[in-house]
Motif scaffolding. Sequence first.
Motif, PDB file in Angstrom:
ATOM      1  N   TYR A 121      15.560  20.044   8.843  1.00 49.52           N
ATOM      2  CA  TYR A 121      14.552  21.062   9.142  1.00 49.52           C
ATOM      3  C   TYR A 121      13.530  20.522  10.147  1.00 49.52           C
ATOM      4  CZ  TYR A 121      16.330  22.913   4.678  1.00 49.52           C
ATOM      5  OH  TYR A 121      17.124  23.362   3.651  1.00 49.52           O
ATOM      6  N   ARG A 122      13.125  19.279   9.982  1.00 47.96           N
ATOM      7  CA  ARG A 122      12.168  18.671  10.901  1.00 47.96           C
ATOM      8  C   ARG A 122      12.759  18.575  12.304  1.00 47.96           C
ATOM      9  NH1 ARG A 122      10.464  13.141   8.233  1.00 47.96           N
ATOM     10  NH2 ARG A 122       9.260  13.008  10.184  1.00 47.96           N
ATOM     11  N   ALA A 123      14.042  18.234  12.378  1.00 49.63           N
ATOM     12  CA  ALA A 123      14.705  18.134  13.683  1.00 49.63           C
ATOM     13  C   ALA A 123      14.794  19.502  14.349  1.00 49.63           C
ATOM     14  CB  ALA A 123      16.102  17.533  13.506  1.00 49.63           C
ATOM     15  N   LEU A 124      15.120  20.523  13.567  1.00 47.81           N
ATOM     16  CA  LEU A 124      15.220  21.875  14.122  1.00 47.81           C
ATOM     17  C   LEU A 124      13.876  22.346  14.647  1.00 47.81           C
ATOM     18  CD1 LEU A 124      17.538  23.628  11.484  1.00 47.81           C
ATOM     19  CD2 LEU A 124      18.188  22.570  13.658  1.00 47.81           C
ATOM     20  N   ASP A 125      12.806  22.042  13.926  1.00 45.26           N
ATOM     21  CA  ASP A 125      11.461  22.386  14.381  1.00 45.26           C
ATOM     22  C   ASP A 125      11.149  21.693  15.704  1.00 45.26           C
ATOM     23  OD1 ASP A 125      10.416  24.275  12.693  1.00 45.26           O
ATOM     24  OD2 ASP A 125       9.485  22.848  11.330  1.00 45.26           O
ATOM     25  N   GLU A 126      11.448  20.405  15.759  1.00 42.00           N
ATOM     26  CA  GLU A 126      11.132  19.619  16.955  1.00 42.00           C
ATOM     27  C   GLU A 126      11.902  20.112  18.177  1.00 42.00           C
ATOM     28  OE1 GLU A 126      11.274  14.939  18.410  1.00 42.00           O
ATOM     29  OE2 GLU A 126      10.955  15.432  16.290  1.00 42.00           O
ATOM     30  N   LEU A 127      13.128  20.600  17.951  1.00 42.41           N
ATOM     31  CA  LEU A 127      13.988  21.017  19.055  1.00 42.41           C
ATOM     32  C   LEU A 127      13.840  22.500  19.404  1.00 42.41           C
ATOM     33  CD1 LEU A 127      17.187  19.017  18.047  1.00 42.41           C
ATOM     34  CD2 LEU A 127      15.690  18.569  20.005  1.00 42.41           C
ATOM     35  N   GLY A 128      12.977  23.202  18.689  1.00 48.58           N
ATOM     36  CA  GLY A 128      12.673  24.575  19.057  1.00 48.58           C
ATOM     37  C   GLY A 128      13.674  25.617  18.611  1.00 48.58           C
ATOM     38  N   PHE A 129      14.411  25.353  17.541  1.00 48.59           N
ATOM     39  CA  PHE A 129      15.323  26.370  17.019  1.00 48.59           C
ATOM     40  C   PHE A 129      14.523  27.492  16.366  1.00 48.59           C
ATOM     41  CE2 PHE A 129      18.379  23.029  17.616  1.00 48.59           C
ATOM     42  CZ  PHE A 129      19.560  23.705  17.874  1.00 48.59           C
ATOM     43  N   GLN A 130      15.046  28.701  16.474  1.00 48.35           N
ATOM     44  CA  GLN A 130      14.358  29.856  15.919  1.00 48.35           C
ATOM     45  C   GLN A 130      14.937  30.317  14.588  1.00 48.35           C
ATOM     46  OE1 GLN A 130      13.294  33.065  18.586  1.00 48.35           O
ATOM     47  NE2 GLN A 130      13.595  31.771  20.375  1.00 48.35           N
ATOM     48  N   VAL A 131      16.215  29.976  14.340  1.00 49.53           N
ATOM     49  CA  VAL A 131      16.881  30.455  13.125  1.00 49.53           C
ATOM     50  C   VAL A 131      17.699  29.333  12.498  1.00 49.53           C
ATOM     51  CG1 VAL A 131      18.677  32.015  12.222  1.00 49.53           C
ATOM     52  CG2 VAL A 131      16.996  32.862  13.879  1.00 49.53           C
ATOM     53  N   LEU A 132      17.649  29.234  11.183  1.00 46.20           N
ATOM     54  CA  LEU A 132      18.562  28.417  10.380  1.00 46.20           C
ATOM     55  C   LEU A 132      19.402  29.365   9.544  1.00 46.20           C
ATOM     56  CD1 LEU A 132      19.575  25.775   8.915  1.00 46.20           C
ATOM     57  CD2 LEU A 132      17.715  26.180   7.275  1.00 46.20           C
ATOM     58  N   SER A 133      20.713  29.192   9.592  1.00 47.99           N
ATOM     59  CA  SER A 133      21.595  30.039   8.787  1.00 47.99           C
ATOM     60  C   SER A 133      22.533  29.164   7.965  1.00 47.99           C
ATOM     61  CB  SER A 133      22.414  30.972   9.690  1.00 47.99           C
ATOM     62  OG  SER A 133      23.186  31.869   8.914  1.00 47.99           O
ATOM     63  N   LYS A 134      22.495  29.357   6.653  1.00 48.12           N
ATOM     64  CA  LYS A 134      23.402  28.669   5.744  1.00 48.12           C
ATOM     65  C   LYS A 134      23.771  29.641   4.640  1.00 48.12           C
ATOM     66  CE  LYS A 134      19.471  26.454   3.382  1.00 48.12           C
ATOM     67  NZ  LYS A 134      19.642  27.162   2.094  1.00 48.12           N
ATOM     68  N   ASP A 135      24.165  29.147   3.457  1.00 49.11           N
ATOM     69  CA  ASP A 135      24.352  30.028   2.312  1.00 49.11           C
ATOM     70  C   ASP A 135      22.983  30.376   1.731  1.00 49.11           C
ATOM     71  OD1 ASP A 135      27.085  30.164   2.368  1.00 49.11           O
ATOM     72  OD2 ASP A 135      27.382  28.473   1.030  1.00 49.11           O
ATOM     73  N   ARG A 136      22.811  31.629   1.348  1.00 44.43           N
ATOM     74  CA  ARG A 136      21.529  32.036   0.769  1.00 44.43           C
ATOM     75  C   ARG A 136      21.384  31.438  -0.630  1.00 44.43           C
ATOM     76  NH1 ARG A 136      19.032  36.410  -2.108  1.00 44.43           N
ATOM     77  NH2 ARG A 136      17.111  37.108  -1.123  1.00 44.43           N
ATOM     78  N   GLY A 137      20.360  30.624  -0.799  1.00 39.53           N
ATOM     79  CA  GLY A 137      20.109  30.000  -2.090  1.00 39.53           C
ATOM     80  C   GLY A 137      19.000  30.703  -2.846  1.00 39.53           C
ATOM     81  N   LYS A 138      18.677  30.155  -4.005  1.00 41.92           N
ATOM     82  CA  LYS A 138      17.611  30.750  -4.820  1.00 41.92           C
ATOM     83  C   LYS A 138      16.256  30.588  -4.146  1.00 41.92           C
ATOM     84  CE  LYS A 138      20.016  30.011  -9.229  1.00 41.92           C
ATOM     85  NZ  LYS A 138      19.979  29.337 -10.551  1.00 41.92           N
ATOM     86  N   GLU A 139      16.051  29.448  -3.490  1.00 42.07           N
ATOM     87  CA  GLU A 139      14.785  29.182  -2.811  1.00 42.07           C
ATOM     88  C   GLU A 139      14.980  29.291  -1.307  1.00 42.07           C
ATOM     89  OE1 GLU A 139      11.923  28.753  -4.307  1.00 42.07           O
ATOM     90  OE2 GLU A 139      12.835  28.862  -6.315  1.00 42.07           O
ATOM     91  N   ARG A 140      14.146  30.096  -0.684  1.00 47.56           N
ATOM     92  CA  ARG A 140      14.223  30.261   0.764  1.00 47.56           C
ATOM     93  C   ARG A 140      13.548  29.079   1.462  1.00 47.56           C
ATOM     94  NH1 ARG A 140      17.436  33.926   2.686  1.00 47.56           N
ATOM     95  NH2 ARG A 140      16.029  34.757   4.258  1.00 47.56           N
ATOM     96  N   VAL A 141      14.067  28.715   2.622  1.00 44.59           N
ATOM     97  CA  VAL A 141      13.458  27.657   3.424  1.00 44.59           C
ATOM     98  C   VAL A 141      12.300  28.273   4.205  1.00 44.59           C
ATOM     99  CG1 VAL A 141      13.809  25.961   5.240  1.00 44.59           C
ATOM    100  CG2 VAL A 141      15.652  26.453   3.621  1.00 44.59           C
ATOM    101  N   THR A 142      11.093  27.834   3.905  1.00 47.90           N
ATOM    102  CA  THR A 142       9.897  28.382   4.552  1.00 47.90           C
ATOM    103  C   THR A 142       9.055  27.231   5.099  1.00 47.90           C
ATOM    104  OG1 THR A 142       8.716  28.393   2.436  1.00 47.90           O
ATOM    105  CG2 THR A 142       9.877  30.412   3.054  1.00 47.90           C
ATOM    106  N   GLU A 143       7.877  27.560   5.580  1.00 47.42           N
ATOM    107  CA  GLU A 143       6.905  26.583   6.091  1.00 47.42           C
ATOM    108  C   GLU A 143       7.440  25.807   7.290  1.00 47.42           C
ATOM    109  OE1 GLU A 143       5.686  24.170   2.837  1.00 47.42           O
ATOM    110  OE2 GLU A 143       4.804  25.829   1.716  1.00 47.42           O
ATOM    111  N   HIS A 144       8.287  26.471   8.072  1.00 50.18           N
ATOM    112  CA  HIS A 144       8.783  25.889   9.315  1.00 50.18           C
ATOM    113  C   HIS A 144       8.638  26.925  10.423  1.00 50.18           C
ATOM    114  CE1 HIS A 144      10.501  22.222   7.544  1.00 50.18           C
ATOM    115  NE2 HIS A 144      10.810  22.994   6.505  1.00 50.18           N
TER     116      HIS A 144
END
Length: 234
Positions: A121-144
């Motif tokens: 997640y830190r790498a994706l933030d640093e590289l300017g990605f706008q979307v992360l797509s994986k399997d939908r889990g119980k907890e959403r990935v936020t604060e990025h």
Amino acid sequence: FLRDDDVDEDEDSLKHLLDLALVRSVPMNLEIIPGRLTPACTAILKNALRADHALLSLDQHGWMHSNHELEGRKCEFGPSRSLSHQLEDIARGKAILESTFEDLFYPAFTPPWNRCTKDTYRALDELGFQVLSKDRGKERVTEHRFSEISTTLDLYTWKTGVSMKSPHEIIRKLIGQLEELPIVGLLLHHKVMNDEAFLFLDQLLCELTCYSVVQFHTFRTLLPLSVESRMVSR
């Protein structure tokens, strides 16, 4: 939305899927393995985009789709890899896709096997990605700075060998998700799809496109709606 993983080479199944998208005018998100992308596959994708630029989203699917874990579940960006190693691989892949497809590449990232770590997640933030797509889990990935837009329904089961789920099971789960979730994502794998699977997918898309309440998206068009939905849920 539809997400097709493991795009890397010239395959009849990939061309079949692209033809289906064009015939049904249904947008698709294609997850490309940059370290394995062949010139022939590049030509196929660019040819399909000439027919309709808005129909396909060309996204990044890891780097080489290689497992780096000696124990446990397969993972390319797992706990055994440092932030610097992950950042280097993701950056290399992003650079290849940007130079190959220019503005046709969209900065969405799908980790192979749908697994990654907080360092990813830190790498994706640093590289300017706008979307992360994986399997939908119980907890959403936020604060990025990126948004998570993950798939909710895989047409296949993988635990005891690769096999497509029964049409009855897929339809039952899909109806339930359409009733309960604001965003539904179907996960495809063209590499394992046979004629029966393509026929089912064609019939499913034909049925869904008959309903005005069902709208298909790429990540590019879905991102603003995803952000709006997240703000409303808060």
